[in-house]
Design a protein around this motif. Structure first.
Motif, PDB file in Angstrom:
ATOM      1  N   ASP A  19       0.502 -14.520  14.028  1.00 38.02           N
ATOM      2  CA  ASP A  19       0.442 -15.494  12.697  1.00 38.02           C
ATOM      3  C   ASP A  19       0.030 -16.912  13.222  1.00 38.02           C
ATOM      4  OD1 ASP A  19       1.138 -14.170  10.311  1.00 38.02           O
ATOM      5  OD2 ASP A  19       3.350 -14.141  10.767  1.00 38.02           O
ATOM      6  N   LEU A  20       0.633 -17.197  14.478  1.00 40.25           N
ATOM      7  CA  LEU A  20       0.262 -18.655  15.100  1.00 40.25           C
ATOM      8  C   LEU A  20      -1.270 -18.625  15.378  1.00 40.25           C
ATOM      9  CD1 LEU A  20       1.011 -21.222  16.087  1.00 40.25           C
ATOM     10  CD2 LEU A  20       2.041 -19.971  18.356  1.00 40.25           C
ATOM     11  N   ALA A  21      -1.811 -17.316  15.960  1.00 41.29           N
ATOM     12  CA  ALA A  21      -3.153 -17.476  16.399  1.00 41.29           C
ATOM     13  C   ALA A  21      -4.006 -17.639  15.200  1.00 41.29           C
ATOM     14  CB  ALA A  21      -3.323 -16.085  17.254  1.00 41.29           C
ATOM     15  N   ARG A  22      -3.625 -17.073  13.974  1.00 43.24           N
ATOM     16  CA  ARG A  22      -4.580 -17.100  12.844  1.00 43.24           C
ATOM     17  C   ARG A  22      -4.532 -18.800  12.346  1.00 43.24           C
ATOM     18  NH1 ARG A  22      -2.022 -13.286   9.008  1.00 43.24           N
ATOM     19  NH2 ARG A  22      -3.595 -14.397   7.478  1.00 43.24           N
ATOM     20  N   LEU A  23      -3.236 -19.288  12.394  1.00 39.69           N
ATOM     21  CA  LEU A  23      -3.264 -20.644  12.123  1.00 39.69           C
ATOM     22  C   LEU A  23      -3.960 -21.625  13.123  1.00 39.69           C
ATOM     23  CD1 LEU A  23       0.706 -20.625  11.111  1.00 39.69           C
ATOM     24  CD2 LEU A  23      -1.241 -21.120   9.546  1.00 39.69           C
ATOM     25  N   LEU A  24      -3.950 -21.425  14.166  1.00 44.73           N
ATOM     26  CA  LEU A  24      -4.582 -22.156  15.083  1.00 44.73           C
ATOM     27  C   LEU A  24      -6.174 -22.092  15.483  1.00 44.73           C
ATOM     28  CD1 LEU A  24      -1.939 -22.058  18.146  1.00 44.73           C
ATOM     29  CD2 LEU A  24      -2.421 -23.943  16.643  1.00 44.73           C
ATOM     30  N   ALA A  25      -6.568 -20.931  14.697  1.00 48.87           N
ATOM     31  CA  ALA A  25      -7.683 -20.702  14.961  1.00 48.87           C
ATOM     32  C   ALA A  25      -8.694 -20.192  13.630  1.00 48.87           C
ATOM     33  CB  ALA A  25      -8.326 -19.673  16.005  1.00 48.87           C
ATOM     34  N   ARG A  30      -8.887 -24.871  31.934  1.00 52.92           N
ATOM     35  CA  ARG A  30      -8.466 -24.615  30.295  1.00 52.92           C
ATOM     36  C   ARG A  30      -9.640 -23.954  29.959  1.00 52.92           C
ATOM     37  NH1 ARG A  30      -4.281 -28.900  28.037  1.00 52.92           N
ATOM     38  NH2 ARG A  30      -2.710 -28.745  29.638  1.00 52.92           N
ATOM     39  N   ALA A  31     -10.903 -24.638  30.124  1.00 50.42           N
ATOM     40  CA  ALA A  31     -12.003 -24.067  29.365  1.00 50.42           C
ATOM     41  C   ALA A  31     -12.259 -22.520  29.991  1.00 50.42           C
ATOM     42  CB  ALA A  31     -13.143 -24.799  29.504  1.00 50.42           C
ATOM     43  N   ALA A  32     -12.141 -22.610  31.444  1.00 52.30           N
ATOM     44  CA  ALA A  32     -12.603 -21.244  32.283  1.00 52.30           C
ATOM     45  C   ALA A  32     -11.461 -20.178  31.680  1.00 52.30           C
ATOM     46  CB  ALA A  32     -12.377 -21.455  33.625  1.00 52.30           C
ATOM     47  N   VAL A  33     -10.270 -20.544  31.472  1.00 54.56           N
ATOM     48  CA  VAL A  33      -9.363 -19.577  30.854  1.00 54.56           C
ATOM     49  C   VAL A  33      -9.591 -19.029  29.586  1.00 54.56           C
ATOM     50  CG1 VAL A  33      -6.955 -19.322  30.095  1.00 54.56           C
ATOM     51  CG2 VAL A  33      -7.558 -20.307  32.351  1.00 54.56           C
ATOM     52  N   THR A  34     -10.255 -20.006  28.647  1.00 56.21           N
ATOM     53  CA  THR A  34     -10.525 -19.534  27.444  1.00 56.21           C
ATOM     54  C   THR A  34     -11.817 -18.491  27.480  1.00 56.21           C
ATOM     55  OG1 THR A  34     -10.129 -21.597  26.675  1.00 56.21           O
ATOM     56  CG2 THR A  34     -11.556 -20.583  25.307  1.00 56.21           C
ATOM     57  N   PHE A  35     -12.764 -18.698  28.218  1.00 54.70           N
ATOM     58  CA  PHE A  35     -13.949 -18.011  28.326  1.00 54.70           C
ATOM     59  C   PHE A  35     -13.528 -16.525  29.010  1.00 54.70           C
ATOM     60  CE2 PHE A  35     -16.754 -16.333  31.807  1.00 54.70           C
ATOM     61  CZ  PHE A  35     -17.834 -15.948  31.149  1.00 54.70           C
ATOM     62  N   ALA A  36     -12.560 -16.559  29.824  1.00 53.51           N
ATOM     63  CA  ALA A  36     -12.301 -15.318  30.559  1.00 53.51           C
ATOM     64  C   ALA A  36     -11.307 -14.579  29.401  1.00 53.51           C
ATOM     65  CB  ALA A  36     -11.133 -15.546  31.833  1.00 53.51           C
ATOM     66  N   LEU A  37     -10.582 -15.319  28.576  1.00 51.51           N
ATOM     67  CA  LEU A  37      -9.739 -14.370  27.693  1.00 51.51           C
ATOM     68  C   LEU A  37     -10.889 -14.059  26.572  1.00 51.51           C
ATOM     69  CD1 LEU A  37      -6.438 -16.451  27.529  1.00 51.51           C
ATOM     70  CD2 LEU A  37      -6.956 -14.239  28.695  1.00 51.51           C
ATOM     71  N   ALA A  38     -11.849 -14.807  26.212  1.00 49.55           N
ATOM     72  CA  ALA A  38     -12.703 -14.418  25.045  1.00 49.55           C
ATOM     73  C   ALA A  38     -13.889 -13.463  25.343  1.00 49.55           C
ATOM     74  CB  ALA A  38     -13.361 -15.704  24.709  1.00 49.55           C
ATOM     75  N   GLY A  39     -13.673 -12.763  26.503  1.00 48.89           N
ATOM     76  CA  GLY A  39     -14.445 -11.817  26.719  1.00 48.89           C
ATOM     77  C   GLY A  39     -15.257 -11.837  28.025  1.00 48.89           C
ATOM     78  N   THR A  44       0.292 -26.454  22.496  1.00 49.08           N
ATOM     79  CA  THR A  44      -0.013 -27.816  23.239  1.00 49.08           C
ATOM     80  C   THR A  44      -1.448 -27.538  23.853  1.00 49.08           C
ATOM     81  OG1 THR A  44       0.964 -26.698  25.279  1.00 49.08           O
ATOM     82  CG2 THR A  44       2.408 -28.116  23.953  1.00 49.08           C
ATOM     83  N   MET A  45      -2.093 -26.555  23.824  1.00 49.84           N
ATOM     84  CA  MET A  45      -3.336 -26.251  24.384  1.00 49.84           C
ATOM     85  C   MET A  45      -4.468 -26.978  23.371  1.00 49.84           C
ATOM     86  SD  MET A  45      -2.961 -24.495  27.320  1.00 49.84           S
ATOM     87  CE  MET A  45      -1.668 -25.628  27.582  1.00 49.84           C
ATOM     88  N   PRO A  46      -5.645 -27.138  24.100  1.00 47.07           N
ATOM     89  CA  PRO A  46      -6.683 -27.464  23.338  1.00 47.07           C
ATOM     90  C   PRO A  46      -6.925 -26.511  22.097  1.00 47.07           C
ATOM     91  CG  PRO A  46      -7.369 -27.549  25.662  1.00 47.07           C
ATOM     92  CD  PRO A  46      -6.008 -27.004  25.448  1.00 47.07           C
ATOM     93  N   ALA A  47      -7.755 -26.900  21.109  1.00 52.75           N
ATOM     94  CA  ALA A  47      -7.974 -26.027  19.876  1.00 52.75           C
ATOM     95  C   ALA A  47      -8.778 -24.950  20.372  1.00 52.75           C
ATOM     96  CB  ALA A  47      -8.810 -26.934  18.876  1.00 52.75           C
ATOM     97  N   GLY A  48      -9.655 -24.864  21.282  1.00 53.62           N
ATOM     98  CA  GLY A  48     -10.479 -23.703  21.664  1.00 53.62           C
ATOM     99  C   GLY A  48      -9.746 -22.525  22.303  1.00 53.62           C
ATOM    100  N   LEU A  49      -8.503 -22.914  23.159  1.00 59.07           N
ATOM    101  CA  LEU A  49      -7.669 -22.142  23.789  1.00 59.07           C
ATOM    102  C   LEU A  49      -6.607 -21.816  22.883  1.00 59.07           C
ATOM    103  CD1 LEU A  49      -6.986 -20.781  26.458  1.00 59.07           C
ATOM    104  CD2 LEU A  49      -6.049 -23.213  27.319  1.00 59.07           C
ATOM    105  N   ALA A  50      -6.132 -22.702  21.991  1.00 55.01           N
ATOM    106  CA  ALA A  50      -4.751 -22.261  21.358  1.00 55.01           C
ATOM    107  C   ALA A  50      -4.582 -20.829  20.964  1.00 55.01           C
ATOM    108  CB  ALA A  50      -4.370 -23.469  20.319  1.00 55.01           C
ATOM    109  N   GLY A  51      -5.483 -20.776  20.062  1.00 53.45           N
ATOM    110  CA  GLY A  51      -5.494 -19.285  19.209  1.00 53.45           C
ATOM    111  C   GLY A  51      -5.774 -18.226  20.298  1.00 53.45           C
ATOM    112  N   GLN A  52      -6.241 -18.396  21.225  1.00 49.54           N
ATOM    113  CA  GLN A  52      -6.851 -17.360  22.102  1.00 49.54           C
ATOM    114  C   GLN A  52      -5.671 -17.112  23.019  1.00 49.54           C
ATOM    115  OE1 GLN A  52     -10.342 -15.921  22.503  1.00 49.54           O
ATOM    116  NE2 GLN A  52      -9.073 -14.481  23.016  1.00 49.54           N
ATOM    117  N   LEU A  53      -4.741 -18.020  23.396  1.00 46.24           N
ATOM    118  CA  LEU A  53      -3.564 -17.873  24.209  1.00 46.24           C
ATOM    119  C   LEU A  53      -2.642 -17.204  23.222  1.00 46.24           C
ATOM    120  CD1 LEU A  53      -2.129 -17.979  26.665  1.00 46.24           C
ATOM    121  CD2 LEU A  53      -1.448 -20.784  25.733  1.00 46.24           C
ATOM    122  N   ALA A  54      -2.400 -17.561  22.015  1.00 43.42           N
ATOM    123  CA  ALA A  54      -1.456 -16.954  21.237  1.00 43.42           C
ATOM    124  C   ALA A  54      -1.651 -15.425  21.195  1.00 43.42           C
ATOM    125  CB  ALA A  54      -1.293 -17.560  19.910  1.00 43.42           C
TER     126      ALA A  54
END
Length: 419
Positions: free
Chosen positions: A195-201, A108-117, A165-175
């Motif tokens: 809206d959800l992305a803004r609420l989660l991050a 999940r951390a690797a996915v977060t990194f990939a989606l964050a640039g 259902t995702m960790p805080a670091g990934l939740a907003g990025q996934l939304a």
């Protein structure tokens, strides 16, 4: 008072039916008595809560997100450092042992990194390892498909994953990613995910990007009230973001698409939005709105915005010259105000303007001369009805500038992972 609390109380003292003080019972339970000077037993040491150490992918991704949050707050140093950090993290991730990816939190951390640039390279490596848990494969496969431009496959893989259902670091990025995949086919659902992305991050670069996108999706739908509310939020909270310049360019174009010409109440709405920022930035935004109004044939919008910009500019400054140019260009196609606009344009010196505005001045003067002295062929042909939204011809450099802006915007989105 302490003595009273610890002295045993006889049964007669409780004839009223009240229980003895809790402190006296506690002392008796420990075997201590006030009249013998007893002491409580030493407190047991507090056992620390068990804390599992996070893997390297988690720690590296958190470092990236902290840097990106500084970008949202306006740190140009953080923005400059981002590219090097992305490259460093990618190299560290692809060098990890395959067994690293057997842990769900590392995937999940690797996915977060990939989606964050960070791009798709690390995801390709971890998927080839054969160690990714089955339950994490849709997330990794969907993120990889998204980054490689396979939108249909990405939607299919990610549709069943609830960002909450995702960790805080990934939740907003996934939304945010899911919203980008749905914006063409289901704009309402896309807005809900933003809206959800803004609420989660909250307060992060993810929220800044989500709010920025939401404003333009709403503008395309023509919802002026929501556009105003969201724009005011952005200008209040993220106007110093490194990406605020990009936002302002698109914001100016979005304002003109809302058709201020046909609804005068929206002029007041525009003023409320721009009153949220300092005068110099407000002047520049009015200039952007005026220029965009000319390009899109919105004469009233261009006229209004250029006059507001003139009121915020020093008389002999370049912004003042720009404002006079945009006002004059709007007036030559306004009913009964041609001469006023023509004289304003003739009074401008191209040396006081930047190159794109110099070309616009030449184009506006050429248009004005054609209006004043039509060609014999045009004179013999009945003139079409005057249009209140007649556009000023665009110069070649203006078109090139717009194309460059679009390319820069796409590149910026790719670099920040905010589509």
């Amino acid at each position: 008072m302490l003595c009273l609390a610890i002295v045993p109380v006889s049964a007669a003292d409780h004839a009223d039916g009240h229980a003895p003080p809790a402190g006296s019972q506690a002392v008796d339970d420990r075997g201590g008595h006030g009249d013998h000077g007893g002491h409580a037993a030493p407190a047991k040491p507090i056992e620390p809560l068990p804390v599992k150490a996070h893997g390297l992918p988690v720690e590296l991704t958190r470092t990236l997100q902290l840097l990106q949050d500084r970008i949202a707050r306006g740190s140009t140093q953080a923005h400059l450092a981002q590219r090097q950090l992305l490259a460093h993290i990618e190299q560290r991730l692809i060098a990890l042992a395959p067994e690293t990816w057997a842990e769900a939190e590392n995937v999940r951390a690797a996915v977060t990194f990939a989606l964050a640039g960070g791009g798709p390279t690390a995801l390709r490596v971890l998927l080839k390892s054969g160690k990714v848990p089955e339950g994490e494969q849709p997330l990794a496969l969907g993120a990889l498909a998204y980054l490689e431009g396979r939108e249909r496959e990405a939607r299919a893989q990610l549709a069943g994953i609830d960002p909450r259902t995702m960790p805080a670091g990934l939740a907003g990025q996934l939304a945010l990613t899911q919203s980008a995949l749905m914006v063409r086919e289901a704009s309402t659902k896309s807005l809900e995910l933003l809206d959800l992305a803004r609420l989660l991050a909250p307060g992060t670069l993810v929220e800044e990007g989500a709010l920025r996108r939401q404003i333009f999706v709403v503008a395309q739908g023509g919802d002026a009230q929501r556009f105003e509310a969201l724009a005011i939020q952005y200008l209040r909270r993220f106007r110093r973001s490194v990406y605020a310049g990009n936002f302002r360019q698109r914001f100016a174009g979005a304002l003109t698409r809302l058709d201020f010409d046909s609804d005068r109440t929206r002029i007041a709405s525009l003023e409320r939005m721009l009153d949220e920022i300092e005068p110099e930035s407000r002047r520049d935004l009015y200039l952007l709105v005026a220029r965009a109004g000319l390009e899109q044939g919105r004469r009233e919008t261009a006229l209004f915005a250029s006059e507001r910009a003139m009121g915020l500019a020093a008389p002999d400054s370049r912004p003042a010259a720009q404002a006079r140019l945009y006002r004059g260009a709007a007036l030559i196609v306004a009913g009964g105000r041609f001469e006023e606009g023509y004289e304003a344009l003739r009074g401008l010196d191209g040396a006081d303007l930047a190159a794109p505005d110099t070309e616009l001045l030449d184009a506006a003067l050429s248009t004005a001369r054609q209006i004043r002295t039509p060609s014999p062929v045009a004179a013999a042909t009945p003139a079409p009805p005057a249009s209140a939204s007649r556009p000023i011809p665009e110069s070649g450099s203006l078109l090139r500038a717009q194309e460059a802006l679009a390319r820069a915007e796409r590149a910026m989105d790719d670099a920040t992972g905010t589509p």
